[in-house]
Scaffold this motif. Sequence first.
Motif, PDB file in Angstrom:
ATOM      1  N   ASN A  19       6.909   9.150  -2.486  1.00  0.00           N
ATOM      2  CA  ASN A  19       6.201   7.883  -2.511  1.00  0.00           C
ATOM      3  C   ASN A  19       6.327   7.271  -1.115  1.00  0.00           C
ATOM      4  N   ASN A  44       0.851  -1.197   0.000  1.00  0.00           N
ATOM      5  CA  ASN A  44       0.000   0.000   0.000  1.00  0.00           C
ATOM      6  C   ASN A  44       0.883   1.242   0.000  1.00  0.00           C
ATOM      7  N   TYR A  62      -4.975   7.780   6.680  1.00  0.00           N
ATOM      8  CA  TYR A  62      -3.741   6.994   6.755  1.00  0.00           C
ATOM      9  C   TYR A  62      -3.005   7.178   8.083  1.00  0.00           C
ATOM     10  N   THR A 110      -3.901   1.750  -7.699  1.00  0.00           N
ATOM     11  CA  THR A 110      -2.559   2.037  -8.178  1.00  0.00           C
ATOM     12  C   THR A 110      -2.693   2.695  -9.549  1.00  0.00           C
ATOM     13  N   LEU A 115      -8.146   0.241  -2.516  1.00  0.00           N
ATOM     14  CA  LEU A 115      -6.843   0.750  -2.931  1.00  0.00           C
ATOM     15  C   LEU A 115      -6.736   0.828  -4.451  1.00  0.00           C
ATOM     16  N   ILE A 138       1.230   5.562  -1.322  1.00  0.00           N
ATOM     17  CA  ILE A 138       0.554   6.762  -1.800  1.00  0.00           C
ATOM     18  C   ILE A 138       1.600   7.743  -2.318  1.00  0.00           C
ATOM     19  N   ASP A 139       1.201   8.521  -3.303  1.00  0.00           N
ATOM     20  CA  ASP A 139       2.078   9.548  -3.869  1.00  0.00           C
ATOM     21  C   ASP A 139       1.593  10.918  -3.421  1.00  0.00           C
TER      22      ASP A 139
END
Length: 357
Positions: A275, A60, A214, A320, A318, A62-63
């Motif tokens: 990232n 998992n 998060y 991507t 989620l 995130i950007d």
Amino acid sequence: MKTRYVIYTLLALLVAFLIYNKFFSKHAEENKMATAGKGKKKNGPVSVNVMIVHDTAVVNQIDITGTIDANEKVSLVSQTAGAITGIYFNEGQRVSKGQLLVKVYNQDLQASLLQVQAQMALAKDINRRNKILVEKEAISKEEYETSQSSYNAFKAQADNMRAQISRTEIRAPFSGVIGLRSISPGGYLSPTTPIATLVNIDPAKVTFSVPERYLPLIKTGSKVSFTIESSQDKFAATVYAIEPALDATSRTITVRAKAPNPKNLLTAGAFAKINLTLDQIPKTIMVPTEAVIPDLKSSKVYVYHNGVALAKNVKTDLRTDTKVQIVDGLKSGDSVVVSGLIQIRPKAPLKVLKVIK
């Protein structure tokens, strides 16, 4: 009358020609065959590719974006006013902690210190002799205490003079790179006059904000990777501090990480593309993004089942760049349709061209 018959005859022939051309000519036959072919194609199976889904492990991530900050940064100023007698650094130079950078006129303070030191030396000698005499009861205890007090007073004055002199010397509070100076030799320096900026950028600090959802996944020691515009390298950082309160406006938490910067490739104020690895999901189903059809209340996918398309409502989570996590609605082994979705309707017959495993 004869002309009328001729006109009627010609009209009859024209109508007969039109009827023949529409229903019995070669062109009419071709149109019938094309129409029949189209109807057959419409009712035929839709050619598709399918993917057999299975449980897989997913990281998992995130950007997000952030800012590069200096580890330490200070604007150098003087604690006292006076004429500048010396500048001992070059712009852009690396300096060490405690290194002398600027000196302000202090000759008067040096002279006063020498005077006090002479008086202190005399008072010390008197006090030493009085200590011997009081032990022999040659003088009273009060006389000895008076001489001792005088010595201590001169000693305090000397310490005070040294402190004043130290304020006329501006030294580096930490090791780092000094920036552009705003002063010149011989100029007058006051406590409000900026001298230069001292920056320590190794390690560099990376500051960024993470959405509230998060928050349970962020902890000290979490790993961060990021890039900057001025370099093709990929940098690594480790989270070392988390703001204890959320931002009330954006509902985000501010996080700070440290990144080694031995080559000075990172610059304070630079923009960072981050990232962030949150956690690893050991067992879940991921399908291509194009396979999921959004709906008003939910999302759905088409599954190949017994030669026809079976619509299934799914719950996603989620995402991507290319795939979507399915948390409900599919099971391992299902054949999900990943192409030709525009032509598919529920219970439509399907023809599988390719199976992706």
